[in-house]
Design an enzyme around this catalytic site. Sequence first.
Site, PDB file in Angstrom:
ATOM      1  CD  GLU A  60      46.635  19.832  43.398  1.00  0.00           C
ATOM      2  OE1 GLU A  60      47.346  19.777  44.409  1.00  0.00           O
ATOM      3  OE2 GLU A  60      45.434  20.076  43.415  1.00  0.00           O
ATOM      4  CB  CYS A  66      41.075  17.507  36.445  1.00  0.00           C
ATOM      5  SG  CYS A  66      41.187  19.203  37.007  1.00  0.00           S
ATOM      6  CB  CYS A  91      46.894  30.331  40.198  1.00  0.00           C
ATOM      7  SG  CYS A  91      45.644  31.118  39.155  1.00  0.00           S
ATOM      8  CB  CYS A 139      39.631  32.846  42.897  1.00  0.00           C
ATOM      9  SG  CYS A 139      39.704  33.263  41.142  1.00  0.00           S
ATOM     10  CB  CYS A 151      40.826  29.110  44.203  1.00  0.00           C
ATOM     11  SG  CYS A 151      41.714  27.924  43.188  1.00  0.00           S
ATOM     12  N   GLY A 184      46.098  26.726  38.181  1.00  0.00           N
ATOM     13  CA  GLY A 184      46.492  27.687  37.164  1.00  0.00           C
ATOM     14  C   GLY A 184      45.324  28.209  36.357  1.00  0.00           C
ATOM     15  CD  GLU A 185      42.407  31.753  33.654  1.00  0.00           C
ATOM     16  OE1 GLU A 185      41.629  31.377  34.541  1.00  0.00           O
ATOM     17  OE2 GLU A 185      42.097  31.741  32.449  1.00  0.00           O
ATOM     18  CB  SER A 198      37.882  25.915  33.482  1.00  0.00           C
ATOM     19  OG  SER A 198      37.204  26.672  34.458  1.00  0.00           O
ATOM     20  CB  SER A 225      35.273  30.508  37.089  1.00  0.00           C
ATOM     21  OG  SER A 225      35.871  29.296  36.699  1.00  0.00           O
ATOM     22  CG  LEU A 226      29.140  34.317  35.903  1.00  0.00           C
ATOM     23  CD1 LEU A 226      29.936  35.168  34.935  1.00  0.00           C
ATOM     24  CD2 LEU A 226      27.781  33.961  35.285  1.00  0.00           C
ATOM     25  CG  HIS A 227      32.652  31.449  40.920  1.00  0.00           C
ATOM     26  ND1 HIS A 227      32.156  30.172  40.774  1.00  0.00           N
ATOM     27  CD2 HIS A 227      33.988  31.353  40.660  1.00  0.00           C
ATOM     28  CE1 HIS A 227      33.156  29.360  40.450  1.00  0.00           C
ATOM     29  NE2 HIS A 227      34.268  30.045  40.366  1.00  0.00           N
ATOM     30  CG  ASN A 257      35.787  20.918  47.418  1.00  0.00           C
ATOM     31  OD1 ASN A 257      35.807  20.218  48.423  1.00  0.00           O
ATOM     32  ND2 ASN A 257      35.760  20.447  46.190  1.00  0.00           N
ATOM     33  CB  CYS A 278      41.409  23.911  42.821  1.00  0.00           C
ATOM     34  SG  CYS A 278      40.001  23.640  41.805  1.00  0.00           S
TER      35      CYS A 278
HETATM   36  N1  SAH Z   1      41.594  29.179  36.523  1.00  0.00           N
HETATM   37  C1  SAH Z   1      40.520  28.443  35.952  1.00  0.00           C
HETATM   38  C2  SAH Z   1      40.546  26.956  36.327  1.00  0.00           C
HETATM   39  C3  SAH Z   1      40.585  26.753  37.790  1.00  0.00           C
HETATM   40  S1  SAH Z   1      39.774  25.602  38.721  1.00  0.00           S
HETATM   41  C4  SAH Z   1      39.194  29.042  36.371  1.00  0.00           C
HETATM   42  O1  SAH Z   1      39.181  29.912  37.222  1.00  0.00           O
HETATM   43  O2  SAH Z   1      38.170  28.664  35.791  1.00  0.00           O
HETATM   44  C5  SAH Z   1      38.275  25.107  38.082  1.00  0.00           C
HETATM   45  C6  SAH Z   1      37.037  25.604  38.825  1.00  0.00           C
HETATM   46  O3  SAH Z   1      37.042  25.296  40.229  1.00  0.00           O
HETATM   47  C7  SAH Z   1      36.853  27.102  38.734  1.00  0.00           C
HETATM   48  O4  SAH Z   1      35.519  27.370  38.431  1.00  0.00           O
HETATM   49  C8  SAH Z   1      37.196  27.566  40.132  1.00  0.00           C
HETATM   50  O5  SAH Z   1      36.630  28.822  40.420  1.00  0.00           O
HETATM   51  C9  SAH Z   1      36.614  26.442  40.949  1.00  0.00           C
HETATM   52  N2  SAH Z   1      37.108  26.349  42.326  1.00  0.00           N
HETATM   53  C10 SAH Z   1      38.321  26.642  42.818  1.00  0.00           C
HETATM   54  N3  SAH Z   1      38.369  26.438  44.139  1.00  0.00           N
HETATM   55  C11 SAH Z   1      37.147  25.980  44.500  1.00  0.00           C
HETATM   56  C12 SAH Z   1      36.568  25.603  45.734  1.00  0.00           C
HETATM   57  N4  SAH Z   1      37.261  25.641  46.855  1.00  0.00           N
HETATM   58  N5  SAH Z   1      35.279  25.186  45.718  1.00  0.00           N
HETATM   59  C13 SAH Z   1      34.571  25.143  44.564  1.00  0.00           C
HETATM   60  N6  SAH Z   1      35.059  25.498  43.365  1.00  0.00           N
HETATM   61  C14 SAH Z   1      36.334  25.916  43.338  1.00  0.00           C
END
Ligand code: SAH
Length: 335
Positions: A87, A100, A107, A111, A114, A153-154, A185, A208-210, A284, A327
């Site tokens: 997608e 995007c 993947c 996470c 995700c 994907g990463e 990313s 993606s720190l989180h 999300n 995603c």
């Molecule tokens: N693998 C890469 C790109 C993935 S998606 C990465 O991890 O950065 C891009 C961003 O969306 C990442 O920061 C990921 O952590 C975030 N993401 C994935 N699922 C999400 C969700 N349900 N809500 C908010 N952000 C999300």
Amino acid sequence: MDIASMSIAEISGLIDDKPYRGKQIFSWLHNRQVTSFESMTDLPKPLREKLKQSFSIGTDIKKLESVQSADQTTKYLFKLENNTIIESVYMNYRFGGSVCVSTQAGCRMGCIFCASGKGGFERNLMPSEICGQVYAIQHEKAHISHVVLMGCGEPLDNYNNVVKFISLISNENGQGLSRRAITVSTCGLVPQITKLADEMLPITLAVSLHAPNDSVREYLVPVAKAYPLTELLQACKYYTDKTKRQITFEYAMINGVNDSLSHAIELARRLKGTLSHINLIRLNETEFSGLRASTNETVWRFADSLNNHSIKTTVRRSLGSDINAACGQLRNRQR
Ligand code: SAH
């Protein structure tokens, strides 16, 4: 062999024809963006025939479905070779069209919030298959001026193909996309961040720190067990020192997990002095994780606290949530 994943020099080296042919074919593939050799009308017929026998064209991806949301964000499902389904998302901003793209089908990172990895990992995408998502959407919508590698994907787990993609899509004989308009990313693969720094590409790196500490990060992003925050931030510093480009830290706001004011203060302490900016996004929500998004009020309070501690912070507008644009969600529904 996939000719749309090759550089001009690689094409020239393989076809054994006049020296300018490589550039001519590359330009058909990446500038005019045709997906068949028959369309390359200024090539001699026998050459077109020979190319057809020897090569495939990886940018030739088939649209299965698209869904448009009220804000014009459009989600696409594409079918690639071997029935691989991926997608991509089109977003319409004031500054132009942005796509995007996915870099892998599925993947491996796992996470917990995700949807991309829920069905497991299928395969890496070829450079041409990443280009193809941009070209197909551009063909249907409008000129694409920005590309973010934030789909399924990463990207840094498909490192060579992603770096090749950047060189193909930015080539002046093709799409000629500015590398400054490309964002990669990553969930934080330290060795690859260091390697990418050494490529000296003027792209934007998003990490993606989180989380503000290892225990919260390990819970959300399992790869953090291999790469603790201290190592990750060291790699980020290496990246910014080397490229002089600011890093974007992505931070999904999750109710009761990473969104307290003490988390904000801890985060500010960790990021003090880094050449970076934080992008907060409300989670999300997906049904499988059971996690809830922080309230808007919490997000803004968190942002204020970071800004008050001199950490540049913005809150990202979430586009397309009414069409499952988060995603991996649409792809999962199909499978
Ligand atoms: N693998 C890469 C790109 C993935 S998606 C990465 O991890 O950065 C891009 C961003 O969306 C990442 O920061 C990921 O952590 C975030 N993401 C994935 N699922 C999400 C969700 N349900 N809500 C908010 N952000 C999300």
